[in-house]
Motif scaffolding. Structure first.
Motif, PDB file in Angstrom:
ATOM      1  N   VAL A  63       0.794  -1.245   0.066  1.00 45.97           N
ATOM      2  CA  VAL A  63      -0.152   0.055  -0.132  1.00 45.97           C
ATOM      3  C   VAL A  63       0.997   1.277  -0.028  1.00 45.97           C
ATOM      4  CG1 VAL A  63      -1.726   1.318   1.355  1.00 45.97           C
ATOM      5  CG2 VAL A  63      -1.872  -1.215   1.228  1.00 45.97           C
ATOM      6  N   GLY A  64       0.615   2.032  -1.004  1.00 46.77           N
ATOM      7  CA  GLY A  64       1.510   3.062  -1.088  1.00 46.77           C
ATOM      8  C   GLY A  64       0.963   4.364  -0.640  1.00 46.77           C
ATOM      9  N   THR A  65       1.496   5.416   0.201  1.00 47.94           N
ATOM     10  CA  THR A  65       0.794   6.642   0.528  1.00 47.94           C
ATOM     11  C   THR A  65       1.348   7.653   0.185  1.00 47.94           C
ATOM     12  OG1 THR A  65       1.865   6.352   2.598  1.00 47.94           O
ATOM     13  CG2 THR A  65      -0.163   5.277   2.662  1.00 47.94           C
ATOM     14  N   GLY A  66       0.850   8.934   0.003  1.00 47.37           N
ATOM     15  CA  GLY A  66       1.598  10.095  -0.280  1.00 47.37           C
ATOM     16  C   GLY A  66       0.512  11.377   0.307  1.00 47.37           C
ATOM     17  N   GLU A  67       1.136  12.555   0.193  1.00 46.27           N
ATOM     18  CA  GLU A  67       0.371  13.594   0.548  1.00 46.27           C
ATOM     19  C   GLU A  67       0.909  14.900  -0.210  1.00 46.27           C
ATOM     20  OE1 GLU A  67       2.016  15.121   5.039  1.00 46.27           O
ATOM     21  OE2 GLU A  67       0.619  13.565   4.767  1.00 46.27           O
ATOM     22  N   ASP A  68       0.124  15.909  -0.281  1.00 43.56           N
ATOM     23  CA  ASP A  68       0.710  16.925  -1.110  1.00 43.56           C
ATOM     24  C   ASP A  68       1.634  17.610   0.085  1.00 43.56           C
ATOM     25  OD1 ASP A  68      -1.321  17.983   0.899  1.00 43.56           O
ATOM     26  OD2 ASP A  68      -1.381  19.862  -0.062  1.00 43.56           O
ATOM     27  N   ASP A  69       2.068  18.858  -0.600  1.00 45.14           N
ATOM     28  CA  ASP A  69       3.084  19.392   0.236  1.00 45.14           C
ATOM     29  C   ASP A  69       2.629  20.083   1.816  1.00 45.14           C
ATOM     30  OD1 ASP A  69       5.299  19.108  -1.706  1.00 45.14           O
ATOM     31  OD2 ASP A  69       4.558  21.154  -2.632  1.00 45.14           O
ATOM     32  N   ARG A  70       1.293  20.499   1.840  1.00 45.51           N
ATOM     33  CA  ARG A  70       0.829  20.993   3.095  1.00 45.51           C
ATOM     34  C   ARG A  70       0.352  19.930   4.072  1.00 45.51           C
ATOM     35  NH1 ARG A  70      -2.686  25.885   0.930  1.00 45.51           N
ATOM     36  NH2 ARG A  70      -3.431  24.163  -0.359  1.00 45.51           N
ATOM     37  N   GLY A  71      -0.047  18.620   3.323  1.00 41.67           N
ATOM     38  CA  GLY A  71      -0.592  17.598   4.129  1.00 41.67           C
ATOM     39  C   GLY A  71      -2.036  17.919   4.195  1.00 41.67           C
ATOM     40  N   TYR A  72      -2.691  18.447   3.349  1.00 45.65           N
ATOM     41  CA  TYR A  72      -4.129  18.865   2.929  1.00 45.65           C
ATOM     42  C   TYR A  72      -4.656  17.701   2.342  1.00 45.65           C
ATOM     43  CZ  TYR A  72      -3.574  23.536   4.879  1.00 45.65           C
ATOM     44  OH  TYR A  72      -2.980  24.838   5.615  1.00 45.65           O
ATOM     45  N   VAL A  73      -4.145  16.847   1.421  1.00 43.48           N
ATOM     46  CA  VAL A  73      -4.573  15.926   0.717  1.00 43.48           C
ATOM     47  C   VAL A  73      -3.717  14.547   0.742  1.00 43.48           C
ATOM     48  CG1 VAL A  73      -4.843  14.976  -1.868  1.00 43.48           C
ATOM     49  CG2 VAL A  73      -5.230  17.514  -1.240  1.00 43.48           C
ATOM     50  N   ARG A  74      -4.243  13.458   0.907  1.00 43.67           N
ATOM     51  CA  ARG A  74      -3.520  12.246   1.215  1.00 43.67           C
ATOM     52  C   ARG A  74      -4.024  11.184   0.178  1.00 43.67           C
ATOM     53  NH1 ARG A  74      -5.028  14.391   5.742  1.00 43.67           N
ATOM     54  NH2 ARG A  74      -3.316  15.240   7.289  1.00 43.67           N
TER      55      ARG A  74
END
Length: 128
Positions: free
Chosen positions: A41-52
């Protein structure tokens, strides 16, 4: 192709047998790790952590979570944030898969180091 040149006229049956044994061992290890690869399971988020974002081992998106603050920046910015989070999640899943494959290679061929990125590029160049 893998950092050494093989002279076909210098191949001995024991060299072929050893290569076949290593290939069989690697295939067995891959089969054993197939379940682990499928569970990545890969996880990632935008620079501000608002979108995961979360992706399956094949890179398909399984979940996107938006912080309420993410939508305040407008639809254009939101779409960029989503794409960034998904891209980072896919990169994370790819890295996990490469790590498993690297471990399988090292276990199948102890004492040998492989650069998976270089091997992939060489394989792609053969297909072109």
């Amino acid at each position: 192709m893998f950092g050494y040149n093989v002279d076909p006229s210098d191949l001995r049956q024991q060299d072929i047998d050893k290569a076949e044994e290593q290939l069989n061992r690697f295939q067995d290890l891959l089969a054993a790790r197939e379940e682990q690869l499928a569970e990545i399971v890969g996880t990632g988020e935008d620079d501000r952590g608002y979108v995961r974002a979360t992706v399956a081992s094949d890179g398909l998106v399984t979940k996107v979570t938006l912080d309420p603050r993410a939508v305040k920046s407008g639809s254009g910015a939101l779409s960029e944030q989503i794409l960034l989070a998904v891209s980072r999640a896919q990169q994370n899943a790819q890295l996990q898969a490469e790590t498993l494959l690297q471990e399988a290679l090292q276990e199948a061929l102890p004492g040998t180091s492989f650069d998976l990125a270089a091997l992939q590029q060489q394989a792609r160049s053969l297909l072109d």
